[in-house]
Motif scaffolding. Structure first.
Motif, PDB file in Angstrom:
ATOM      1  N   LYS A 499       0.838  -1.199   0.000  1.00 58.78           N
ATOM      2  CA  LYS A 499       0.000   0.000   0.000  1.00 58.78           C
ATOM      3  C   LYS A 499       0.872   1.249   0.000  1.00 58.78           C
ATOM      4  N   ARG A 500       0.565   2.180  -0.909  1.00 59.37           N
ATOM      5  CA  ARG A 500       1.248   3.466  -0.974  1.00 59.37           C
ATOM      6  C   ARG A 500       0.269   4.580  -0.674  1.00 59.37           C
ATOM      7  N   ALA A 501       0.821   5.708  -0.231  1.00 58.78           N
ATOM      8  CA  ALA A 501      -0.021   6.854   0.101  1.00 58.78           C
ATOM      9  C   ALA A 501      -0.676   7.407  -1.159  1.00 58.78           C
ATOM     10  N   ASN A 502      -1.923   7.829  -1.005  1.00 58.08           N
ATOM     11  CA  ASN A 502      -2.630   8.465  -2.109  1.00 58.08           C
ATOM     12  C   ASN A 502      -2.198   9.926  -2.200  1.00 58.08           C
ATOM     13  N   ARG A 503      -1.722  10.312  -3.372  1.00 53.98           N
ATOM     14  CA  ARG A 503      -1.239  11.686  -3.559  1.00 53.98           C
ATOM     15  C   ARG A 503      -2.023  12.325  -4.699  1.00 53.98           C
ATOM     16  N   GLU A 504      -2.983  13.147  -4.325  1.00 59.68           N
ATOM     17  CA  GLU A 504      -3.789  13.861  -5.304  1.00 59.68           C
ATOM     18  C   GLU A 504      -3.503  15.350  -5.179  1.00 59.68           C
ATOM     19  N   GLU A 505      -3.481  16.030  -6.295  1.00 62.31           N
ATOM     20  CA  GLU A 505      -3.175  17.454  -6.307  1.00 62.31           C
ATOM     21  C   GLU A 505      -4.219  18.225  -5.498  1.00 62.31           C
ATOM     22  N   GLY A 506      -3.719  19.058  -4.593  1.00 63.08           N
ATOM     23  CA  GLY A 506      -4.606  19.860  -3.757  1.00 63.08           C
ATOM     24  C   GLY A 506      -5.124  19.138  -2.530  1.00 63.08           C
ATOM     25  N   ARG A 507      -4.717  17.884  -2.326  1.00 61.14           N
ATOM     26  CA  ARG A 507      -5.163  17.121  -1.168  1.00 61.14           C
ATOM     27  C   ARG A 507      -3.978  16.609  -0.376  1.00 61.14           C
ATOM     28  N   LYS A 508      -4.191  16.432   0.876  1.00 57.21           N
ATOM     29  CA  LYS A 508      -3.159  15.893   1.747  1.00 57.21           C
ATOM     30  C   LYS A 508      -3.012  14.397   1.482  1.00 57.21           C
ATOM     31  N   SER A 509      -1.768  13.914   1.496  1.00 58.67           N
ATOM     32  CA  SER A 509      -1.555  12.480   1.273  1.00 58.67           C
ATOM     33  C   SER A 509      -2.229  11.674   2.368  1.00 58.67           C
ATOM     34  N   ASN A 510      -2.750  10.509   2.015  1.00 61.91           N
ATOM     35  CA  ASN A 510      -3.506   9.706   2.961  1.00 61.91           C
ATOM     36  C   ASN A 510      -3.452   8.243   2.533  1.00 61.91           C
ATOM     37  N   PHE A 511      -4.035   7.383   3.369  1.00 60.54           N
ATOM     38  CA  PHE A 511      -4.060   5.946   3.115  1.00 60.54           C
ATOM     39  C   PHE A 511      -5.497   5.433   2.982  1.00 60.54           C
ATOM     40  N   SER A 512      -6.359   6.233   2.428  1.00 59.44           N
ATOM     41  CA  SER A 512      -7.752   5.844   2.245  1.00 59.44           C
ATOM     42  C   SER A 512      -7.887   4.900   1.052  1.00 59.44           C
ATOM     43  N   GLY A 513      -9.093   4.382   0.880  1.00 61.45           N
ATOM     44  CA  GLY A 513      -9.370   3.486  -0.232  1.00 61.45           C
ATOM     45  C   GLY A 513      -9.160   2.037   0.134  1.00 61.45           C
ATOM     46  N   PHE A 514     -10.254   1.357   0.489  1.00 68.82           N
ATOM     47  CA  PHE A 514     -10.166  -0.041   0.918  1.00 68.82           C
ATOM     48  C   PHE A 514     -10.893  -0.986  -0.043  1.00 68.82           C
ATOM     49  N   GLU A 515     -11.385  -0.452  -1.176  1.00 68.38           N
ATOM     50  CA  GLU A 515     -12.103  -1.289  -2.120  1.00 68.38           C
ATOM     51  C   GLU A 515     -11.174  -2.299  -2.798  1.00 68.38           C
ATOM     52  N   ASN A 701     -17.220   9.456   7.076  1.00 74.36           N
ATOM     53  CA  ASN A 701     -17.794  10.590   7.816  1.00 74.36           C
ATOM     54  C   ASN A 701     -16.895  11.813   7.863  1.00 74.36           C
ATOM     55  N   TYR A 702     -15.582  11.633   7.700  1.00 76.69           N
ATOM     56  CA  TYR A 702     -14.670  12.773   7.818  1.00 76.69           C
ATOM     57  C   TYR A 702     -13.800  12.976   6.579  1.00 76.69           C
ATOM     58  N   GLY A 703     -13.894  12.108   5.604  1.00 73.69           N
ATOM     59  CA  GLY A 703     -13.139  12.279   4.371  1.00 73.69           C
ATOM     60  C   GLY A 703     -11.879  11.439   4.338  1.00 73.69           C
ATOM     61  N   PRO A 704     -11.393  11.147   3.148  1.00 75.96           N
ATOM     62  CA  PRO A 704     -10.206  10.283   3.003  1.00 75.96           C
ATOM     63  C   PRO A 704      -8.934  10.891   3.582  1.00 75.96           C
ATOM     64  N   GLU A 705      -8.859  12.222   3.689  1.00 77.83           N
ATOM     65  CA  GLU A 705      -7.643  12.843   4.192  1.00 77.83           C
ATOM     66  C   GLU A 705      -7.397  12.529   5.660  1.00 77.83           C
ATOM     67  N   MET A 706      -8.411  12.063   6.364  1.00 74.40           N
ATOM     68  CA  MET A 706      -8.269  11.760   7.780  1.00 74.40           C
ATOM     69  C   MET A 706      -7.731  10.353   8.037  1.00 74.40           C
ATOM     70  N   ILE A 707      -7.512   9.581   6.977  1.00 75.78           N
ATOM     71  CA  ILE A 707      -6.953   8.235   7.144  1.00 75.78           C
ATOM     72  C   ILE A 707      -5.431   8.352   7.160  1.00 75.78           C
ATOM     73  N   THR A 708      -4.864   8.409   8.351  1.00 75.93           N
ATOM     74  CA  THR A 708      -3.431   8.580   8.544  1.00 75.93           C
ATOM     75  C   THR A 708      -2.713   7.228   8.442  1.00 75.93           C
ATOM     76  N   PRO A 709      -1.379   7.227   8.408  1.00 78.82           N
ATOM     77  CA  PRO A 709      -0.647   5.946   8.380  1.00 78.82           C
ATOM     78  C   PRO A 709      -0.981   5.038   9.564  1.00 78.82           C
ATOM     79  N   ASN A 710      -1.326   5.614  10.723  1.00 71.77           N
ATOM     80  CA  ASN A 710      -1.647   4.781  11.881  1.00 71.77           C
ATOM     81  C   ASN A 710      -2.882   3.920  11.641  1.00 71.77           C
TER      82      ASN A 710
END
Length: 744
Positions: A499-515, A701-710
């Motif tokens: 799993k790699r961090a999601n890096r989208e322009e204008g968004r904070k990197s995160n580890f969201s996406g479990f599909e 409920n809070y958006g993908p940016e709130m999914i931290t590495p922890n």
């Protein structure tokens, strides 16, 4: 403001022997010698008297004078290590009442020799460092870069992080108990110090007092009884041996002190030794092939000129000596065998011995179908250790980071495994800042050299056996874990799966996406990791290395020199930092308080409710200060654990909406399942499912940016449990306690 300079004059006393000193100092030495000669004359007159009364009075006077002289000398011993000749004073010197002049208390800076006073008695290296903090390379999208074939890599850089030859070799024949009258007295004093955690200064005074009393009782019998703690440790051979290196303050390259220190008769201005390390010797541009050139030595002015001292010292405790001392303890070998009497119940885990690593670790890597390393027949000879790397702040009034690498022997029962006397100290990393990324390899190199020797086995005469040792687990917080085993930042990707961090322009990197979880939730290949690490090591430029890290998330670590080490499985996710200092803190403060789900009035109500809850005394420090300061300010990991598992639901349930109640419920249940002292396989499956549900609820409920590495790393906790047993077997609470011990 001006400073008055007094002229220096030659002093002809026995101590100075013609040296230039201050006029007041010469006058003081003259008066001391005059009084000494007078007291010697009086002592001889008293010896000539044969009356019993005179003899008794003489003994009393002698005792008082010795006490005064000894107290003055002990104050001096606290600052310098005396030579053997200083302790072998004649009886006439003890009989002479030297004047006791109260010296000014020496003022030290707040960083004065803190580590060495605690860990290595009798050694006082100075430490100065100008190294800066860590600078993690920026991690952007992958770019095209062709790596040379791994099989064709040159070996020119194999010595890139190699440590110099040690100036201390373990010799079991040197460990001899010196014959001294009534050694049990000294052993009792040191056990007394260990039991009540007394300072070395206090024990030094106590040994001096015993020396005076015993010699007054029977001078002949206790003639060799030591008068200082330093000499007592030397006689009993309990002084902790350590290897000492000089470290460069810029590049952290290590040097042998005996090879770079100028000779005693060489005090020229150009005697300072400069660092000769070249980080990229094969760089295409000549300006990057220059030596480091940092000064390794520091001028210290003295009366006759100056002396050279290392700017930064790296003390490395001898691991073999520590093991030898442990094997000398009565019953230690029986404790190592205690795990062999356990009943192995399938599907239930209660300690590290129930994990897959302990059950499958091979005794040999070159022999197919080799026997297991941990067998009942070798329980007291084959040791498995868990290591921890961490930095801590020893001073409350200043920012100063010291590093330490600890080890615990997993063969010992869990109730004594993490006790202070059973902890191994592998290294003490100098400050004032944490070591940069791959620079830590310089400090790891001599440790790995010793661990490789221990893997092959070393003879222990005190135990009469050949002892082997292997590192089977690395438990650290996230930054230290990445440095230790050569992984890139946790903000870029996971070190256990793909799993790699999601890096989208204008968004904070995160580890969201479990599909697409089935595509990336796969254990990494350790062989691939080693291959990428070797490629990084042989890159010609710093830019090439940074680009390689961006693609592979791997850099070289000296730990990879251990042939049996699995840099993926052996590097566990620490539950203390992940669950309690990470996720619990993030949910309460970032999701609820920062989003005004919990207001100041709610916090005050929660604190009032918490004070009404009565809990058992063994819970620990009760987390009452909820609304104080910046909300939950100063909470330790143990207090977050207590708050989440005991207080959270009863005091804040009605303050949360339905979605947040579900997040809290699943997280609390997962913590209860994972922190059980005895855990079943079914409980691990449920805990993993609940942690995954928490991550998905936060994302929804809070958006993908709130999914931290922890949040992502928590999904690997159940894998770590299957490898090493319940969380109690490998979390970092005990290592953090050792940081507090060293800090004091």
């Amino acid at each position: 403001m001006s400073t008055k300079l007094r002229p220096k004059v030659p002093c002809d006393c026995k101590k100075c022997n013609g040296k230039l000193v201050d006029t007041r100092t010469r006058k003081k030495h003259y008066e001391e010698e005059k009084q000494f000669q007078s007291s010697m004359k009086k002592g001889k007159e008293k010896e000539a008297s044969s009356s019993i009364h005179a003899s008794t009075s003489g003994n009393r006077s002698r005792s008082d004078s010795v006490d005064s002289s000894h107290s003055s000398r002990d104050r001096y011993d606290d600052d310098v290590i005396m030579n053997d000749s200083d302790h072998a004073r004649s009886d006439e010197e003890f009989l002479s009442p030297k004047p006791v002049s109260r010296r000014k208390r020496r003022r030290y800076d707040q960083f004065h020799k803190t580590q060495d006073n605690i860990i290595i008695p009798g050694e006082e290296p100075e430490q100065h460092s100008d190294s800066s903090g860590d600078e993690e390379g920026s991690l952007t999208d992958d770019d095209d870069h062709d790596d040379s074939d791994f099989d064709e890599l040159s070996s020119d850089d194999d010595e890139l992080f190699a440590a110099p030859r040690s100036n201390l070799n373990y010799d079991p024949d040197e460990e001899k108990f010196v014959d001294v009258n009534d050694p049990w007295i000294l052993l009792w004093i040191f056990k007394y110090q260990e039991r009540f955690r007394l300072s070395d200064v206090a024990i030094n005074s106590l040994i001096g007092f015993f020396s005076l009393v015993l010699k007054d009782i029977n001078t002949t019998r206790f003639k060799e009884f030591p008068s200082t703690a330093y000499m007592a440790r030397k006689l009993l051979d309990i002084t902790k041996r350590s290897k000492t290196f000089v470290a460069c303050t810029d590049c952290n390259k290590l040097y042998n002190p005996t090879e770079i220190m100028p000779k005693s008769d060489d005090n020229s201005a150009n005697s300072g030794f400069k660092c000769t390390h070249i980080e990229f010797p094969n760089h295409p541009m000549e300006k990057y092939r220059q030596q480091c050139g940092s000064e390794l030595l520091l001028k210290v002015p003295v009366n006759n000129g100056f002396n050279w001292h290392p700017k930064m010292i790296y003390p490395l405790p001898c691991l073999k000596t520590q093991l030898s001392i442990m094997y000398k303890r009565p019953g230690f070998e029986d404790l190592l065998k205690k795990w062999t009497d356990r009943n192995d119940i399938p599907g239930i885990m209660s300690d590290i011995y129930d994990g897959e690593i302990w059950k499958t670790f091979p005794s040999s890597l070159n022999t197919p179908n080799a026997a297991r390393f941990f067998e009942p027949e070798t329980a007291d000879r084959h040791l498995g250790i868990m290591i921890n790397l961490d930095w801590f702040q020893p001073f409350k009034s200043a920012v100063y980071s010291c590093g330490a690498i600890y080890g615990v022997i997993c063969n010992l029962p869990r109730d004594i495994r993490f006790k202070r006397e059973n902890m191994l100290t592998l290294a003490l990393l100098p400050g004032p800042n944490e070591v940069k990324l791959d620079k830590i390899n310089h400090y790891l190199a001599p440790i790995i050299d010793e661990l490789l020797e221990l893997w092959d086995g070393f003879n222990l005469p005190t135990a009469g056996k050949n002892v082997r040792l292997a590192v089977i687990c690395c438990s650290n917080d996230i930054p230290a874990a990445r440095k230790l085993c050569g992984h890139a930042s946790a903000l870029a990707g996971c070190h256990r799966c793909y799993k790699r961090a999601n890096r989208e322009e204008g968004r904070k990197s995160n580890f969201s996406g479990f599909e697409d979880m089935n595509d990336w939730f796969i254990m990494k290949d350790p062989v691939e990791h080693r291959r990428n690490a070797m490629i990084w090591k042989h890159q010609l430029t710093k830019e090439d290395r940074n680009q390689h890290v961006k693609r592979t998330l791997v850099r070289w670590s000296e730990m990879l020199r251990l042939p049996y080490l699995d840099p993926i499985r052996f590097l566990v996710v620490d539950p203390m930092h992940n669950l309690f200092l990470g996720i619990a803190h993030w949910i309460v403060k970032r999701l609820w308080i920062d989003n005004d789900k919990i207001t100041k009035a709610h916090l005050e109500l929660m604190e009032k409710r918490a004070k009404q809850i009565k809990v058992p005394a063994d819970v620990g420090r009760i987390p009452y200060k909820i609304a104080t300061g910046e909300e939950f300010s100063g909470y330790t990991a143990d207090q977050w654990k207590t708050f989440i598992m005991i207080y959270a639901i009863p005091i804040m349930w009605d303050l949360l909406d339905e979605a947040d109640q579900q997040i809290l419920t699943h997280f609390v249940m997962a913590c209860f399942l994972l922190t059980a002292r005895i855990i079943e396989d079914s409980a691990l499956d449920e805990a993993h499912s609940r942690l995954l549900t928490v991550a998905r609820l936060v994302e929804d409920n809070y958006g993908p940016e709130m999914i931290t590495p922890n949040f992502h790393l928590s999904l690997h906790l159940t894998e770590c449990c299957r490898d090493y047993g319940p969380l109690y077997a490998f979390w970092c609470y005990s290592f953090e306690r050792m940081n507090g011990v060293l800090g004091k």
